[in-house]
Design an enzyme around this catalytic site. Structure first.
Site, short mmCIF file in Angstrom:
data_model
loop_
_atom_site.label_atom_id
_atom_site.label_comp_id
_atom_site.label_asym_id
_atom_site.label_seq_id
_atom_site.Cartn_x
_atom_site.Cartn_y
_atom_site.Cartn_z
N PRO A 147 47.56 -1.20 -7.99
CA PRO A 147 46.95 -2.50 -8.34
C PRO A 147 46.99 -2.71 -9.85
O PRO A 147 47.31 -1.79 -10.61
CB PRO A 147 45.51 -2.34 -7.86
CG PRO A 147 45.23 -0.88 -7.92
CD PRO A 147 46.54 -0.16 -7.71
N GLU A 188 58.20 -11.03 -6.02
CA GLU A 188 57.47 -12.29 -5.81
C GLU A 188 56.85 -12.64 -7.16
O GLU A 188 55.91 -11.98 -7.60
CB GLU A 188 56.41 -12.10 -4.73
CG GLU A 188 57.03 -11.76 -3.38
CD GLU A 188 55.97 -11.43 -2.35
OE1 GLU A 188 55.02 -12.20 -2.21
OE2 GLU A 188 56.10 -10.38 -1.69
N CYS A 228 49.72 -18.05 -7.50
CA CYS A 228 51.13 -18.28 -7.84
C CYS A 228 51.57 -19.65 -7.32
O CYS A 228 52.30 -20.37 -7.98
CB CYS A 228 52.00 -17.18 -7.26
SG CYS A 228 51.80 -16.95 -5.49
P1 NAD Z 1 51.95 -8.85 -14.60
O1 NAD Z 1 53.41 -9.01 -14.42
O2 NAD Z 1 51.40 -8.72 -15.96
O3 NAD Z 1 51.44 -7.55 -13.82
C1 NAD Z 1 51.70 -7.35 -12.44
C2 NAD Z 1 51.60 -5.87 -12.13
O4 NAD Z 1 52.65 -5.17 -12.82
C3 NAD Z 1 50.30 -5.22 -12.59
O5 NAD Z 1 49.94 -4.25 -11.63
C4 NAD Z 1 50.71 -4.56 -13.89
O6 NAD Z 1 49.88 -3.48 -14.25
C5 NAD Z 1 52.11 -4.08 -13.56
N1 NAD Z 1 53.00 -3.83 -14.70
C6 NAD Z 1 52.86 -4.25 -15.98
N2 NAD Z 1 53.93 -3.85 -16.71
C7 NAD Z 1 54.75 -3.16 -15.87
C8 NAD Z 1 56.02 -2.53 -16.03
N3 NAD Z 1 56.66 -2.50 -17.20
N4 NAD Z 1 56.59 -1.97 -14.95
C9 NAD Z 1 55.97 -2.00 -13.75
N5 NAD Z 1 54.77 -2.60 -13.53
C10 NAD Z 1 54.16 -3.17 -14.59
O7 NAD Z 1 51.28 -10.08 -13.82
P2 NAD Z 1 49.74 -10.46 -13.74
O8 NAD Z 1 49.33 -11.13 -15.00
O9 NAD Z 1 48.97 -9.29 -13.24
O10 NAD Z 1 49.77 -11.54 -12.54
C11 NAD Z 1 49.99 -12.91 -12.71
C12 NAD Z 1 51.40 -13.26 -12.34
O11 NAD Z 1 51.67 -12.91 -10.99
C13 NAD Z 1 51.65 -14.77 -12.41
O12 NAD Z 1 52.91 -15.00 -12.99
C14 NAD Z 1 51.68 -15.19 -10.95
O13 NAD Z 1 52.39 -16.37 -10.67
C15 NAD Z 1 52.31 -14.01 -10.32
N6 NAD Z 1 52.05 -13.99 -8.89
C16 NAD Z 1 53.08 -14.22 -8.03
C17 NAD Z 1 52.84 -14.25 -6.66
C18 NAD Z 1 53.95 -14.51 -5.67
O14 NAD Z 1 53.75 -14.21 -4.51
N7 NAD Z 1 55.07 -15.09 -6.06
C19 NAD Z 1 51.54 -14.04 -6.17
C20 NAD Z 1 50.54 -13.80 -7.08
C21 NAD Z 1 50.79 -13.77 -8.44
#
Ligand code: NAD
Length: 467
Positions: free
Chosen positions: A166, A238, A272
């Site tokens: 998460p 996603e 999203c």
């Molecule tokens: P984020 O990309 O910052 O983080 C997502 C996850 O990736 C977190 O668990 C984070 O700790 C992890 N992470 C961070 N850096 C990483 C790396 N280098 N390698 C692997 N994992 C890494 O996104 P966020 O701010 O947590 O979430 C918001 C974004 O998610 C928005 O852009 C939203 O649109 C998108 N989102 C998309 C969907 C969909 O189904 N298309 C659904 C919900 C949210």
């Protein structure tokens, strides 16, 4: 839109990091800051557990139904914790839990079906489906349980085991969910890991992982895909969205205003597939702006644990900063805040629900994903201009068209360049339908049978009819 990470706090139980309550802006608990080096042993155990888990589909179905029951039974523990770390009103946390249980049941019943392949030759060819192995899931903070279940329910039903990470902003409800599920699932079939980066990067590129399924921002999605390329693991992404809602000339504004408002503001706009831009015909522009502003001004904003709250705080400090920046830029670009436009006084990450009128189309609040309680409303002259503006983006998650003549609205919806288009609704998703963004919004397909098969590989057995 990658977000920064929470602070680490050294604690008596090894390395841990603080988890903040966005309604107060203060730490209320901690979670283990697991080191990337720990993943070797964790993925190894997931691999060992895979042998037993893949072997018996009937036992899997039974375990997944039991898991759904366990999630429901734990609702009263899970929901307040989820609200505390994420901010959303309690009713929405319960909805995430209900969705998690429903998804487990949906996939528990959905086994892969072997199929004969015939092409007129005297051979018998059968297509069967096999699981991939240990898979990894990485999810964001906006819908922690719902998005985690969108990963583990199809993956486990397909016979894979999973290591799931998460967001460090919302680790606690997912950890509790993992504990709840462990009563129903064999050991190491689903492992929750928590920690700050580079834990996710290391998980995505781990050589023992056969599929990386990621939900989050576009830049992080690219990094995940690059990491997974090292082991040639399958990737499902996603990613972000910037969904447009187009209102047609015959729209009944007062009839749809509540639905449109909540399609943009549910979960404080941190969805999203939220409506992130509205295009209204010039003739109806003021009426639409006023109808949305009236709702934005009267909605009850407060801590998610207060029973009267309809909107909680923004989920974390970096996200609040982003929303403030986007809004300030729009105002500097000449937009008018007809409702809100500012942070709310007092503790916590509260931002006034904001309706922006007269926004220049090139302002970042229109061209980027604001992911917060801010909605720009733009006027259009000819319908073609609205469709062109809706499609003129690198995002391609969802879109919607609103009007009274449903056939006409559906025809316009058919012109949207995205994965899902709605008429007079937005972001209504059935568990049985495919979910796939196009352009930068995603790679691969989740949801329904497509989500199950995305977790399987084809295996073909070919034999002659006669020896
Ligand atoms: P984020 O990309 O910052 O983080 C997502 C996850 O990736 C977190 O668990 C984070 O700790 C992890 N992470 C961070 N850096 C990483 C790396 N280098 N390698 C692997 N994992 C890494 O996104 P966020 O701010 O947590 O979430 C918001 C974004 O998610 C928005 O852009 C939203 O649109 C998108 N989102 C998309 C969907 C969909 O189904 N298309 C659904 C919900 C949210």
């Amino acid at each position: 839109m990658p977000t920064q990470q929470p602070r680490r706090t050294p604690g008596p139980l090894g390395e841990r990091f603080a988890v903040l309550d966005p309604a107060t802006g203060t730490a209320f608990d901690e979670a283990p800051d697991q080191r990337p080096e720990e993943l070797d042993a964790i993925v190894g155990r997931a691999h060992d557990a895979w042998r037993g888990w893949r072997a018996d589909p009937v036992a899997r179905t039974t375990a997944l139904f039991a898991a759904a029951d366990a999630v429901e039974a734990a609702g009263a523990d899970l929901a307040p914790l989820l609200t505390r770390e994420q901010g959303k009103p309690l009713a929405e946390s319960y909805a995430e839990i209900a969705r998690t249980a429903a998804r487990l049941r949906y996939f528990a019943e959905l086994g892969p079906v072997p199929e004969p392949i015939t092409d007129g030759r005297p051979v018998r060819t059968e297509l069967r489906w096999r699981p991939l192995g240990p898979v990894a899931a990485i999810v964001p903070w906006n819908l922690p349980l719902q998005l985690a279940s969108a990963k583990f329910a199809p993956a486990l039903a397909a016979g894979n085991t999973m290591v799931l990470k998460p967001s460090p902003f919302t680790p606690l409800a997912t950890r509790l969910l993992g504990a709840v599920l462990s009563a129903a699932l064999p050991q190491d079939v689903l492992t929750i890991v928590t920690g700050r980066e580079p834990l996710g990067a290391r998980l995505a590129s781990h050589p023992g992982i056969r599929h990386v399924t990621f939900t989050g921002s576009i830049p992080t999605g690219r990094a995940v895909a690059e990491g997974a390329a090292a082991s040639l693991a399958r990737v499902t992404l996603e990613l972000g969205g910037n969904d447009a809602a187009i209102l047609l000339e015959d729209v009944a504004v007062e009839r749809i205003a509540d639905r449109l408002f909540w399609a943009a503001f549910r979960n404080c706009g941190q969805v999203c597939m939220a409506v992130k831009r509205v295009y209204a015909p010039a003739r109806l522009y003021s009426q639409v702006v006023e109808a949305l502003a009236e709702r934005a001004k009267t909605v009850v904003v407060g801590p998610g644990l207060d029973p009267g709250s309809q909107l909680g705080p923004v989920g974390n400090a970096p996200q609040l900063e982003r929303v403030e920046r986007c809004t300030a830029q729009a105002l500097a670009d000449g937009a008018r805040a007809v409702a809100g436009g500012h942070r709310l006084e007092g503790p916590g990450y509260f931002f006034a629900p904001t309706i922006l009128a007269d926004v220049p189309p090139g302002s970042p609040v229109v061209t980027e994903e604001q992911f917060g309680p801010v909605l720009p409303v733009l006027p259009y002259g000819r319908l073609d201009e609205a469709v062109e503006a809706a499609n003129d983006t690198g995002f391609g998650l969802g879109g919607s068209v609103w009007g009274t003549d449903l056939d006409r609205a559906e025809a316009v919806a058919g012109r949207l360049e995205c994965g899902t288009a709605w008429v007079n609704h937005h972001a209504e998703l059935s568990l049985a339908q495919p979910f796939a963004g196009i352009k930068d919004s995603g790679v691969g397909v989740a949801g329904g049978p497509w989500g199950l098969y995305g977790n399987l590989r084809p295996f073909v057995v070919h034999r002659p009819e006669e020896a």
